[in-house]
Enzyme design. Structure first.
Site, short mmCIF file in Angstrom:
data_model
loop_
_atom_site.label_atom_id
_atom_site.label_comp_id
_atom_site.label_asym_id
_atom_site.label_seq_id
_atom_site.Cartn_x
_atom_site.Cartn_y
_atom_site.Cartn_z
N LYS A 59 -7.35 5.13 5.17
CA LYS A 59 -6.15 4.03 5.82
C LYS A 59 -5.59 4.82 6.81
O LYS A 59 -4.66 4.21 7.35
CB LYS A 59 -5.32 4.10 4.49
N LYS A 88 -3.63 7.21 7.10
CA LYS A 88 -2.07 7.39 6.82
C LYS A 88 -2.16 8.54 6.38
O LYS A 88 -2.51 8.97 5.59
CB LYS A 88 -1.67 6.18 5.72
N1 C2G Z 1 5.45 -4.38 0.24
C1 C2G Z 1 6.53 -5.52 0.50
N2 C2G Z 1 7.49 -5.53 1.12
C2 C2G Z 1 7.51 -4.59 2.11
C3 C2G Z 1 6.70 -3.28 2.20
C4 C2G Z 1 5.65 -3.29 1.28
O1 C2G Z 1 6.25 -6.48 -0.50
N3 C2G Z 1 8.73 -4.49 2.91
C5 C2G Z 1 4.36 -4.67 -0.63
C6 C2G Z 1 3.06 -4.63 -0.02
O2 C2G Z 1 2.67 -5.83 0.49
C7 C2G Z 1 2.22 -4.19 -0.95
C8 C2G Z 1 3.33 -2.93 -1.61
O3 C2G Z 1 4.47 -3.45 -1.42
O4 C2G Z 1 1.82 -5.03 -1.90
C9 C2G Z 1 2.76 -1.43 -1.47
O5 C2G Z 1 3.00 -1.33 -0.17
P1 C2G Z 1 2.32 -0.25 0.69
O6 C2G Z 1 2.57 1.00 -0.10
O7 C2G Z 1 2.54 -0.07 2.15
O8 C2G Z 1 0.85 -0.52 0.17
P2 C2G Z 1 -0.45 -0.92 1.50
O9 C2G Z 1 -0.61 0.47 2.30
O10 C2G Z 1 -0.35 -2.24 1.70
O11 C2G Z 1 -1.59 -0.40 0.25
O12 C2G Z 1 -5.97 -1.46 -1.52
C10 C2G Z 1 -4.71 -1.81 -1.25
C11 C2G Z 1 -3.75 -0.82 -0.62
O13 C2G Z 1 -3.63 0.23 -1.62
C12 C2G Z 1 -2.57 -1.59 -0.20
#
Ligand code: C2G
Length: 132
Positions: A45, A47
């Site tokens: 990712k 990240k």
């Molecule tokens: N999320 C949200 N609102 C935000 C930030 C995040 O609804 N303001 C949701 C994202 O859409 C996701 C969850 O919180 O469903 C986790 O977000 P992240 O930790 O950023 O995860 P991500 O990097 O999107 O990883 O295989 C799928 C990945 O692991 C998803």
């Protein structure tokens, strides 16, 4: 029992994360959360997590909506997870809209929920970096 799964990094846990977990649990009786490992984040990712996996997993596991936490080590484990955990519903934020529709092939419904506006781990990192 209706089982739900969602995936994420959950770095610098914030209200957007809590809101997706709350809404995900509303769709069933049992919520599994797959948390991206530090290696998966770094390699796949691009990240770098502020908070290590062990802490992110402990925080998410302590949330009342969450019944089980598993590691997410790669992009390709979702179908296996859905079969192995007898998952009925896959949920994720709509920033992923359409990306996981293929999971219907293993019998799971796929739900994209609106993201919580104005908050993100990236924004929080920027705020923190300004302070220190
Ligand atoms: N999320 C949200 N609102 C935000 C930030 C995040 O609804 N303001 C949701 C994202 O859409 C996701 C969850 O919180 O469903 C986790 O977000 P992240 O930790 O950023 O995860 P991500 O990097 O999107 O990883 O295989 C799928 C990945 O692991 C998803």
């Amino acid at each position: 029992m209706k089982k739900v799964i969602t995936y994420g990094t959950f770095d610098l846990f914030h209200i957007g994360h809590l809101e997706i977990l709350r809404r995900a649990k509303e769709l069933g009786d049992y919520l599994v959360v797959a948390i991206s490992t530090d290696e998966f984040n770094k390699i796949e990712k691009d990240k770098v997590c502020t908070i290590p996996y062990s802490n992110r997993a402990a925080i998410v596991a302590a949330i009342k909506y969450v019944d089980e936490v598993i590691p997410e080590e790669g992009w390709d484990q979702k179908k296996t997870d859905i079969v192995d955990h007898s998952i009925d519903v896959f949920v994720i934020g709509d920033d992923w809209e359409g990306k996981f529709d293929f999971l219907k092939e293993v019998g799971s419904s796929v739900v994209y929920l609106p993201r919580t506006p104005e908050v993100s781990s990236t924004k929080l990192k920027k705020l923190i970096s300004k302070e220190y």
